[in-house]
Structure formats: C-alpha cells, structure tokens
Write an enzyme that holds these catalytic residues in place. Structure first.
Site, PDB file in Angstrom:
ATOM      1  N   THR A  96       0.866  -1.173   0.000  1.00 15.94           N
ATOM      2  CA  THR A  96       0.000   0.000   0.000  1.00 15.94           C
ATOM      3  C   THR A  96       0.906   1.226   0.000  1.00 15.94           C
ATOM      4  O   THR A  96       1.610   1.494   0.971  1.00 15.94           O
ATOM      5  CB  THR A  96      -0.920   0.024   1.239  1.00 15.94           C
ATOM      6  OG1 THR A  96      -1.640  -1.201   1.292  1.00 15.94           O
ATOM      7  CG2 THR A  96      -1.888   1.196   1.157  1.00 15.94           C
ATOM      8  N   LYS A 171      -7.330   1.502  -3.158  1.00 18.62           N
ATOM      9  CA  LYS A 171      -6.954   1.077  -1.798  1.00 18.62           C
ATOM     10  C   LYS A 171      -7.195   2.215  -0.800  1.00 18.62           C
ATOM     11  O   LYS A 171      -7.603   1.977   0.342  1.00 18.62           O
ATOM     12  CB  LYS A 171      -5.484   0.637  -1.783  1.00 18.62           C
ATOM     13  CG  LYS A 171      -4.931   0.277  -0.418  1.00 18.62           C
ATOM     14  CD  LYS A 171      -5.500  -1.005   0.173  1.00 18.62           C
ATOM     15  CE  LYS A 171      -4.963  -1.232   1.583  1.00 18.62           C
ATOM     16  NZ  LYS A 171      -5.390  -2.475   2.210  1.00 18.62           N
ATOM     17  N   LYS A 239       0.095   5.182   8.212  1.00 22.78           N
ATOM     18  CA  LYS A 239       0.698   5.487   6.894  1.00 22.78           C
ATOM     19  C   LYS A 239      -0.392   5.614   5.829  1.00 22.78           C
ATOM     20  O   LYS A 239      -0.437   6.572   5.064  1.00 22.78           O
ATOM     21  CB  LYS A 239       1.694   4.377   6.554  1.00 22.78           C
ATOM     22  CG  LYS A 239       2.310   4.388   5.178  1.00 22.78           C
ATOM     23  CD  LYS A 239       1.807   3.302   4.243  1.00 22.78           C
ATOM     24  CE  LYS A 239       1.883   1.905   4.749  1.00 22.78           C
ATOM     25  NZ  LYS A 239       1.322   0.884   3.861  1.00 22.78           N
TER      26      LYS A 239
HETATM   27  P1  NAP Z   1       5.455  -6.368   7.465  1.00 20.75           P
HETATM   28  O1  NAP Z   1       5.165  -7.641   8.191  1.00 20.75           O
HETATM   29  O2  NAP Z   1       6.192  -5.284   8.144  1.00 20.75           O
HETATM   30  O3  NAP Z   1       6.222  -6.772   6.114  1.00 20.75           O
HETATM   31  C1  NAP Z   1       6.973  -5.882   5.330  1.00 20.75           C
HETATM   32  C2  NAP Z   1       8.247  -6.618   4.966  1.00 20.75           C
HETATM   33  O4  NAP Z   1       8.962  -5.840   4.026  1.00 20.75           O
HETATM   34  C3  NAP Z   1       9.139  -6.832   6.176  1.00 20.75           C
HETATM   35  O5  NAP Z   1       9.542  -8.197   6.230  1.00 20.75           O
HETATM   36  C4  NAP Z   1      10.316  -5.911   5.905  1.00 20.75           C
HETATM   37  O6  NAP Z   1      11.563  -6.365   6.351  1.00 20.75           O
HETATM   38  C5  NAP Z   1      10.328  -5.868   4.403  1.00 20.75           C
HETATM   39  N1  NAP Z   1      10.981  -4.646   3.919  1.00 20.75           N
HETATM   40  C6  NAP Z   1      10.722  -3.366   4.241  1.00 20.75           C
HETATM   41  N2  NAP Z   1      11.545  -2.536   3.599  1.00 20.75           N
HETATM   42  C7  NAP Z   1      12.361  -3.316   2.862  1.00 20.75           C
HETATM   43  C8  NAP Z   1      13.425  -3.050   2.007  1.00 20.75           C
HETATM   44  N3  NAP Z   1      13.824  -1.800   1.751  1.00 20.75           N
HETATM   45  N4  NAP Z   1      14.062  -4.095   1.431  1.00 20.75           N
HETATM   46  C9  NAP Z   1      13.663  -5.354   1.669  1.00 20.75           C
HETATM   47  N5  NAP Z   1      12.649  -5.679   2.478  1.00 20.75           N
HETATM   48  C10 NAP Z   1      12.004  -4.661   3.070  1.00 20.75           C
HETATM   49  O7  NAP Z   1       4.091  -5.738   6.918  1.00 20.75           O
HETATM   50  P2  NAP Z   1       2.829  -6.463   6.251  1.00 20.75           P
HETATM   51  O8  NAP Z   1       1.737  -6.544   7.242  1.00 20.75           O
HETATM   52  O9  NAP Z   1       3.250  -7.669   5.517  1.00 20.75           O
HETATM   53  O10 NAP Z   1       2.383  -5.304   5.240  1.00 20.75           O
HETATM   54  C11 NAP Z   1       3.079  -5.091   4.009  1.00 20.75           C
HETATM   55  C12 NAP Z   1       2.325  -4.028   3.220  1.00 20.75           C
HETATM   56  O11 NAP Z   1       1.000  -4.491   2.953  1.00 20.75           O
HETATM   57  C13 NAP Z   1       2.176  -2.695   3.920  1.00 20.75           C
HETATM   58  O12 NAP Z   1       2.252  -1.655   2.979  1.00 20.75           O
HETATM   59  C14 NAP Z   1       0.776  -2.770   4.509  1.00 20.75           C
HETATM   60  O13 NAP Z   1       0.204  -1.486   4.684  1.00 20.75           O
HETATM   61  C15 NAP Z   1       0.055  -3.570   3.441  1.00 20.75           C
HETATM   62  N6  NAP Z   1      -1.122  -4.342   3.881  1.00 20.75           N
HETATM   63  C16 NAP Z   1      -1.083  -5.080   5.033  1.00 20.75           C
HETATM   64  C17 NAP Z   1      -2.206  -5.802   5.404  1.00 20.75           C
HETATM   65  C18 NAP Z   1      -2.235  -6.623   6.686  1.00 20.75           C
HETATM   66  O14 NAP Z   1      -3.334  -6.981   7.126  1.00 20.75           O
HETATM   67  N7  NAP Z   1      -1.089  -6.957   7.282  1.00 20.75           N
HETATM   68  C19 NAP Z   1      -3.346  -5.794   4.613  1.00 20.75           C
HETATM   69  C20 NAP Z   1      -3.328  -5.067   3.434  1.00 20.75           C
HETATM   70  C21 NAP Z   1      -2.212  -4.345   3.078  1.00 20.75           C
HETATM   71  P3  NAP Z   1      11.957  -6.452   7.897  1.00 20.75           P
HETATM   72  O15 NAP Z   1      11.647  -7.870   8.254  1.00 20.75           O
HETATM   73  O16 NAP Z   1      13.395  -6.126   7.968  1.00 20.75           O
HETATM   74  O17 NAP Z   1      11.106  -5.433   8.637  1.00 20.75           O
END
Ligand code: NAP
Length: 292
Positions: A96, A171, A239
């Site tokens: 997102t 979104k 965010k």
């Molecule tokens: P998350 O668990 O924090 O996953 C993000 C991953 O991306 C983490 O493993 C992080 O690494 C990695 N990352 C961040 N910056 C990076 C970089 N520069 N290079 C390589 N890897 C990197 O978050 P999530 O819940 O999966 O959400 C991911 C996205 O989907 C977000 O934008 C969120 O708003 C969206 N989203 C989430 C949901 C939900 O219910 N969770 C639903 C819809 C949309 P690290 O392990 O080092 O932190």
C-alpha cells in the site's frame, strides 16, 4: 514460472507460500534475511539484492512496508530492481503506497521496456494465508491479463481500476471505509461493555443486521481474546490514512471522519502501540474490560 518476491513479512510470506504451493519457482529477498529461512528450507531461492531478484525472475512482486521502502527497492542505484536489465519483465507492487509513486514506477518501467502494475490488497493476514485477498489493480489491461493467473492464487476478487496509480487510489477508498468500520466497532464495544451487555452476544446479533461488517467479524473476536497482535499494524494504518488525507487534499476534499480516525490512531501509536494490530484502538478506552 520464475517469480521474484521482495518483502517476506506478514503478508508477503503468506502469499509466497500460496505461490509455491501452486508450483511456481520463487526467488526471495527481505531486509531481515531470517524471515526467509523457512521459505528457503521449503524450496525458495535467496538472492542478495532486489537487483539480483529482478535478474532471476520473469515477474517481480514487492510487498514492503512504506512508500520509502518501495522507492529504495526499485530505485537504489546499486541494489534496486531498476539497476538490473528489466526489459520484458513485469513488476507488480502489492505494497500500500502512493498513487504518484505507482505512476513513477510505471513510467520508469516503460522507459526500460518493462511493464508494471500497482496492486495493493485488502483482506488481512488471514486473507493472505487463505488466498482470499481482494486485489485492486492499476495498469494496462494486457499486463493485468498476464498476471491474473497469479492473482488467482492470492485472492478471490481482483479488479483493474484504470491506469497506473488507480489501484492505489482504490486502496485509499478502501482505507477510508475501514477508518469508519474500525472506529465504529471500537465505540460499539466500549458502549456495549459499559451498558453491561455480553459482548459476544452483541457481536453475534449485529453480524446478522445492518451493522454487519468485516472489521467486527475479523477483529472483534481478537479483542474479546485480548489478542492485539498484528494482523494489520497500527503504524501501517497510520501510513495509509495519511496517504488518503494527502490525496484528498490534492483533490480539495475535506474528510473529517478520516482525519479524526488518524488522530486516534496517532494517539494509540504515541502510547507505544504502533506495532500492535489495528484492533488495539480499543486500548484508548479499556485498561481492563468489565464484561465478556
Ligand atoms: P510487514 O510484516 O512489516 O512486512 C513488510 C516486509 O517488508 C518486512 O519483512 C520488511 O523487512 C520488508 N521490507 C521493508 N523494507 C524493505 C526493504 N527496503 N528491502 C527489503 N525488504 C524490506 O508488513 P505487512 O503486514 O506484511 O504489510 C506489508 C504491506 O501491505 C504494507 O504496505 C501494509 O500497509 C500492506 N497491507 C497489510 C495488510 C495486513 O493486514 N497486514 C493488509 C493489506 C495491506 P523487515 O523484516 O526487515 O522489517
């Protein structure tokens, strides 16, 4: 198909498992390498940089946290996706992020003979695990058609909403709605609790009437179990709401309810809860629940 996947967090990890179960060859990269260990143990291949992921794959998915993470993964001069030769490849950002960054990525991709889609998702951690996500796509129809068989392995509903950036705009519309359902569910529970009602009974009843909604069905039960784990991080929702308010401002729109929801979530984060799931909003009211 050779698929690259960058970002193996809550959402990315679950989506990768579904793509691997569908028989695809996965190349993975994540900032924290240990979050790919079990994927590699199950047959995925680790690559040291997004650039190497791009070189090894036909389609590259990104599912990182914030727009600045997306920017880094695509544009870092030595390690980014665009540091590789991406001609004829398809780049799909599931993060997102902002509509303007989606447009910029699309422009760069086209300049380099590649194609891109912005494809943010909704449906939470369980939606990712169960391959029931809703996927909101921006980009060209022909590119969308090529990626659709993979969207089928991740979600139940996927729709092309227009050119680059329109997936992110959709979104934002989704998040504006969720701001209302999360604050509504929270205030409903706080009220029902004070009135001495059984919260489980109230939720069961509301689920069958006009107040039924996804937030209550999915997050209400977690609240009743005092489970504030993410799910969907508070920090990521803030965010999203800020992107939505920024975009609204550009369109000269005033969204007071979304503004208030943002303030409430910022207060929650200020109290040290930014890594909780969004259902933790109720902590602004409850120190200890009186009924169940
Ligand atoms: P998350 O668990 O924090 O996953 C993000 C991953 O991306 C983490 O493993 C992080 O690494 C990695 N990352 C961040 N910056 C990076 C970089 N520069 N290079 C390589 N890897 C990197 O978050 P999530 O819940 O999966 O959400 C991911 C996205 O989907 C977000 O934008 C969120 O708003 C969206 N989203 C989430 C949901 C939900 O219910 N969770 C639903 C819809 C949309 P690290 O392990 O080092 O932190």
């Amino acid at each position: 198909m050779k698929i690259g996947f960058i970002g193996t967090g809550v959402m990315g990890h679950a989506i990768i498992v579904n793509l691997m179960n569908a028989g695809h060859e996965l190349f993975v990269y994540n900032r924290t390498k240990s979050k790919t260990d079990d994927l590699v143990a199950n047959g995925a291949t680790w690559k040291d940089t997004p650039k190497e992921i791009a070189a090894a794959s036909e389609i590259i998915f990104t599912m990182v946290g914030y727009p600045q993470d997306v920017e880094q993964v695509y544009y870092d001069e030595s390690t980014g996706i665009f540091a590789s030769d991406v001609k004829d490849k398809i780049l799909v950002d599931l993060t997102t992020s902002t509509p303007s960054l989606a447009e910029k990525i699309n422009q760069t991709a086209n300049d380099k003979g590649a194609a891109s889609l912005d494809a943010p998702v909704s449906g939470g951690d369980l939606g990712a695990q169960n391959a029931t996500l809703t996927i909101m796509v921006g980009g060209e129809q022909t590119v969308y058609n090529k990626v659709m068989p993979l969207f089928e392995k991740m979600g139940k509903t996927y729709t092309l909403h227009g050119t680059a950036g329109k997936g992110q705009h959709t979104k934002m519309a989704n998040q504006i709605m969720i701001a209302g359902t999360m604050t509504g569910m929270t205030e409903m529970l706080v009220y029902a609790d004070k009135a001495g009602l059984s919260l489980q009974k109230v939720m069961d009843t509301l689920a069958g009437g006009g107040a039924a909604n996804w937030s209550m069905t999915n997050y209400g039960p977690r609240i009743l179990k005092d489970d504030y784990s993410p799910g969907f991080f508070v920090k990521h929702f803030i965010k999203d709401l800020k992107i939505a308010l920024d975009e609204a401002k550009k369109m000269s729109l005033d969204l007071p309810s979304t503004q208030l929801a943002t303030q409430l979530y910022e207060k929650l984060a200020d109290q040290g809860n930014e890594n909780d799931g969004t259902q933790a909003l109720i902590k602004l009211w409850w120190k200890e629940r009186t009924n169940s």
